[in-house]
Structures are given as C-alpha cells and as structure tokens.
Design an enzyme around this catalytic site. Structure first.
Site: not given
Length: 413
Positions: A159, A214
């Site tokens: 990430d 997302d």
C-alpha cells in the site's frame, strides 16, 4: 513462544548478513519475479468485509470455505490477509504477527492454507505505517521480504499510506528488489491508487497495479470522505479508459476488489460487476464472507464461462465499442478466434438492445483482431444462462434489465 521468536529472528539476521553482507551489492535487481500472474490473479482479500478484524481462525475458516464452496476448483487460489495482521518489530527489526490474533504464527497459517491447495498473501505499506496504523515497511524492506519468504508467503499487497517524501516508482522498486533477493517467488500487487500513473512504469516491477482509489459497495455512486473518495463499480469502470494497452500476461491493471456478496448490490448488479471485471482482464479478488454465501453469490463467483473469459491466455483487455442511450457494448478478443461481447445497461430502466451483427465491423486496434460476421458465422452462448442463443445470422433483439448485463461468447460455427 517469545524464545522461539527470538531464535527465529537471530537465524534470519545471520542469513541476512551472510546473503547481503558479502560481495558487490551495489546493483540491485529491481524487477519482479518472472512467470507469475500470467493470467489475472484470482483469490480473496479480507479488507472489504472485515477491515482490521482479522485473526488466524478467520483465515483458516475462509480457506476451508474457498474449498467447500467450489471457488478453489473454479480457479481462486490466493487467501490474502490485508491490513492489521502486524504485531511489533523485535530488537533486530524483524516484524512479527500480532500474538493475540495470530498466536500460532504466520508460518503455521501459511502451511494450513497451502495444505488446502491454496496460497497465502499478506499486506504491507511502503510508508512508515500502514493505513491502519501498523508498522510499515519503509526502511525494513529487505528484512520484511526475508520474513515473508521464510513464512511461505505467495502474494504481497503493498500500500501507499504515510509515504511522506517517497516517490512511488523508487519505493516499489525497492520492495521488488527485496523480494527478489529473498528468493521466494511472490506476486507483488502495487497499491498506490493510480496516483503516480503506475501503468507507465510498473510492468517490470509488479504483477498488478491499482488504477484507482478504493472501491465502494455501490453500483453507481461516490462516497466522499472529504480529503479522498471511494468509487462505485461503474465509476471504477470508467476510470479504466485508456489503460488497456498497458495490460497483459504478468502485468495487469487492477480496478480493486470485488464487492459481490456484500449485500448492497442486486443480483443483476453482481452479474454486471463480475462480467465487466472479466471483460477488462481484472484480477478477480473476492471481498465477501466466504463462510456465509447464498447460492446466488456462489453461482456468480464460480461462473466458469465468465471466469474463462477473464483467464483467457491472450490476456487482452476488452474495450468499449459503442454506447447507445444507457447501453454500452463491449468486446474482448479471445484465444482461438473467439470473442466475448457484453451489453451493459447502466440505466435505471430496462433497455432494448437491437444489434445488427452483419452491419458491424469490429476491429481491435490494439491486437489487430477483426470480427466480420459477413465472412464467418458465430454461435452465441449466453454466459449467464449457459445456453446457446442462436447465432450472428440473425439480428439480436432483446431486453436487458436495469443495472444488468447480457454476455455472450462468440465461437465460429
């Protein structure tokens, strides 16, 4: 248990010194492991449903469910633990799993997952902390890679939170080099949300890269968090425009995980979501609770005909051919001269599709594939009913319900 962890850390430290402390290590190999993810990865990830509520019992039960539901046999292989599995680093800097959540350790969990014919994935972050506030890998990349390799990890989602001052390409190359040095083939999933256009540099670094922020459990909407946004299924799909030329075997555009089975999409929206991810050669990473699926959800996630389109070995990402009112028509060339075609109704009302096969000349400028039904008749297999629905000899005239899809495989007669 603490004594065992300390012994393991010492062993890893000695290995680290022996491997990295000798010879000329100026030149690093900043490339990914070859030969992995030759088709889009298929698996499951914990984040969409469970967020930080992960532990070893859950992961074992999910692995069991992936087998009993038929998902493993349908092609799913990765069980990926997202954020919040981390404990603390020891005195030598090696990361350990949270001892309360993963008391048996990550190696034992990987062994269990492997015993089911599946693979284990983990999550880390290029910054000092993960998005959930756990220890990130910044400054510890080579140690973390050694730990993952010693545990038997097969997949790393990496990430991009808390990365102040870092440049994405350099940070991800560092982790790619660390994984390569550790020696275990691990799929590297680059998750920097498409901010630094990874499709332009990541093909040699990672096996897939996120193209957007997302996903949100909604078919056609946006969730505004103030400083950032989450995107519905259709918004994510729109953001793939112009990216298909970067995808192919071993290097995939990643529009984020699936929301199928999480309770907010209708059955038609589930079908449309799964079909379009198949058409754009996206990784198929489920994000629901596999232990409590309805038969309807299982039937979507294990649709072998649609999965076959996604996993086609040519690895060509589909393209939007035309738009008429609320209906988009998409095509995807497949191995052996077959094609997949979808009629996606994004509107709030049912829509009529009237498609004259003989009047269309479909050419894929990327692959050079051409679809000319005046020269070759194709039979049409409806991939959601499993039935042959005529051929291209007759005009297609049918109704597609709101927020649903009609998907065919076209095969030469």
């Amino acid at each position: 248990m603490q004594k065992q962890r300390n012994i393991l850390s010492v062993i890893l430290f000695i290995f680290y010194v022996s491997v990295y402390g000798q010879g000329n290590n100026h030149a690093q190999d900043y490339t990914k492991f070859p030969g992995l993810a030759l088709t889009p990865p298929m698996g499951w990830n914990s984040w969409n449903k469970f967020a930080c509520n992960v532990d070893e019992r859950l992961i074992r039960e999910i692995a069991d469910a992936m087998v009993t539901s038929g998902m493993r046999d349908a092609g799913y292989s990765y069980i990926n633990i997202d954020d919040c599995w981390h404990g603390e680093r020891d005195s030598l800097g090696f990361i350990h799993p949270d001892p309360q959540r993963f008391p048996s350790g990550m190696k034992a969990l990987a062994d269990y997952v492997h015993s089911k014919g599946l693979k284990l994935g983990l999550y880390s972050d290029a910054g000092s902390m993960t998005c959930g506030g756990r220890p990130g890998s910044r400054g510890y990349e080579f140690q973390d890679a050694l730990s993952y390799a010693s545990w038997g990890v097969d997949y790393l989602k990496y990430d991009w939170c808390n990365t102040e001052g870092l440049k994405a390409e350099g940070a991800y190359k560092t982790m790619a080099a660390a994984l390569k040095k550790a020696g275990r083939p691990i799929v590297l999933s680059i998750c920097e949300w498409g901010t630094d256009t990874p499709w332009q540099w990541a093909a040699s670094v990672g096996h897939l890269w996120r193209t957007t922020g997302d996903i949100f459990n909604c078919f056609d909407c946006i969730e505004d968090h103030g400083s950032w946004k989450s995107w519905g299924v259709m918004q994510i799909l729109d953001k793939q425009e112009g990216l298909r030329k970067y995808a192919g075997p071993g290097h995939w555009n990643d529009p984020d995980m699936l929301e199928i089975g999480n309770g907010k999409l209708t059955p038609g929206e589930d079908r449309a979501h799964f079909s379009m991810w198949a058409m754009i050669a996206a990784p198929l990473i489920a994000g629901n609770d596999l232990r409590n699926m309805t038969g309807e959800t299982i039937s979507v996630l294990t649709n072998h005909d649609v999965i076959r389109v996604n996993q086609d070995s040519l690895g060509i990402q589909g393209f939007k051919y035309s738009v008429k009112d609320s209906v988009e028509t998409w095509f995807k060339p497949l191995k052996g001269g077959d094609w997949a075609v979808c009629f996606l109704n994004r509107g709030k009302q049912e829509a009529r599709v009237n498609f004259d096969w003989d009047g269309e000349r479909v050419t894929d400028d990327l692959s050079g594939a051409q679809l000319d039904v005046s020269r070759q008749e194709y039979k049409l297999k409806n991939l959601w009913t499993g039935k042959i629905s005529g051929s291209t000899r007759r005009r297609l005239n049918t109704i597609v319900p709101s927020h649903d899809i009609l998907m065919f495989r076209m095969s030469a007669k």
